[in-house]
Write a protein that holds these residues in place. Sequence first.
Motif, PDB file in Angstrom:
ATOM      1  N   GLN A   1      67.683  57.644 -89.713  1.00  0.00           N
ATOM      2  CA  GLN A   1      67.308  56.576 -90.644  1.00  0.00           C
ATOM      3  C   GLN A   1      67.326  56.971 -92.119  1.00  0.00           C
ATOM      4  OE1 GLN A   1      64.130  53.937 -89.530  1.00  0.00           O
ATOM      5  NE2 GLN A   1      64.526  54.218 -87.355  1.00  0.00           N
TER       6      GLN A   1
ATOM      7  N   TYR B   1      64.919  51.338 -85.871  1.00  0.00           N
ATOM      8  CA  TYR B   1      65.623  51.520 -84.607  1.00  0.00           C
ATOM      9  C   TYR B   1      65.377  52.938 -84.072  1.00  0.00           C
ATOM     10  CZ  TYR B   1      68.915  53.356 -88.047  1.00  0.00           C
ATOM     11  OH  TYR B   1      69.486  54.033 -89.102  1.00  0.00           O
TER      12      TYR B   1
ATOM     13  N   PRO C   1      70.343  53.718 -80.776  1.00  0.00           N
ATOM     14  CA  PRO C   1      70.171  52.318 -81.149  1.00  0.00           C
ATOM     15  C   PRO C   1      70.343  51.360 -79.978  1.00  0.00           C
ATOM     16  CG  PRO C   1      71.638  53.435 -82.679  1.00  0.00           C
ATOM     17  CD  PRO C   1      71.398  54.369 -81.530  1.00  0.00           C
ATOM     18  N   ASP C   2      69.654  50.228 -80.066  1.00  0.00           N
ATOM     19  CA  ASP C   2      69.790  49.139 -79.106  1.00  0.00           C
ATOM     20  C   ASP C   2      71.169  48.520 -79.322  1.00  0.00           C
ATOM     21  OD1 ASP C   2      69.911  46.341 -78.354  1.00  0.00           O
ATOM     22  OD2 ASP C   2      67.769  46.448 -77.963  1.00  0.00           O
TER      23      ASP C   2
ATOM     24  N   GLN D   1      71.299  44.831 -80.605  1.00  0.00           N
ATOM     25  CA  GLN D   1      70.935  44.679 -82.014  1.00  0.00           C
ATOM     26  C   GLN D   1      72.029  45.221 -82.928  1.00  0.00           C
ATOM     27  OE1 GLN D   1      68.321  43.204 -83.687  1.00  0.00           O
ATOM     28  NE2 GLN D   1      67.964  42.284 -81.696  1.00  0.00           N
ATOM     29  N   LEU D   2      72.642  46.318 -82.527  1.00  0.00           N
ATOM     30  CA  LEU D   2      73.720  46.905 -83.318  1.00  0.00           C
ATOM     31  C   LEU D   2      74.878  45.918 -83.438  1.00  0.00           C
ATOM     32  CD1 LEU D   2      74.453  49.479 -84.823  1.00  0.00           C
ATOM     33  CD2 LEU D   2      75.242  50.447 -82.671  1.00  0.00           C
TER      34      LEU D   2
ATOM     35  N   HIS E   1      73.834  42.964 -85.788  1.00  0.00           N
ATOM     36  CA  HIS E   1      73.860  43.277 -87.214  1.00  0.00           C
ATOM     37  C   HIS E   1      75.283  43.454 -87.737  1.00  0.00           C
ATOM     38  CE1 HIS E   1      69.594  43.391 -87.782  1.00  0.00           C
ATOM     39  NE2 HIS E   1      69.435  44.282 -86.822  1.00  0.00           N
TER      40      HIS E   1
ATOM     41  N   GLN F   1      76.401  52.272 -79.075  1.00  0.00           N
ATOM     42  CA  GLN F   1      75.332  53.031 -79.714  1.00  0.00           C
ATOM     43  C   GLN F   1      75.735  53.862 -80.912  1.00  0.00           C
ATOM     44  OE1 GLN F   1      74.632  54.746 -75.977  1.00  0.00           O
ATOM     45  NE2 GLN F   1      75.401  56.753 -76.535  1.00  0.00           N
TER      46      GLN F   1
END
Length: 140
Positions: free
Chosen positions: A19, A52, A56-57, A60-61, A64, A92
């Motif tokens: 992050q 996240y 990563p999910d 969701q990735l 986005h 991922q």
Amino acid sequence: MNRIVDIARRWVDTPFHHQARLEGVGVDCVGLVISVAREIGAVPADWDVGGYGRVPDGKQLVHHLSERLVPVAQADMAPGDVVLVAFDSHPQHVGIVGDYLHGGLSIIHASGAHGRVLETRLLFTKAMRFVAAYRFPETE
């Protein structure tokens, strides 16, 4: 040379840090794409995605990426595009597509396994499968 690729290559050897978003200090795969998008003006300077996990999910990735970028077919993928890959059953990992020194395409990405941003030949295998490709929207 492709401006997006040039910007992404500046990040090579930046340490991997989950992050983070600071060139030369630390970044993860999502942070690299967001940072490049900010620099070219494809997203607002303060736009980010956080919170996240280290893996990563995938849903969701995809959400986005689809929200901010333009999908392109694998056959049309070109330097400067964003590629989404899977190492197991879920998307991922993301990187910026480059032009490989010895022909073909490369991927510029922040690798937790290697501990830094690196550029390697882009080869899809059972271990790294193609999921989707995206292009940054036109910017002025």
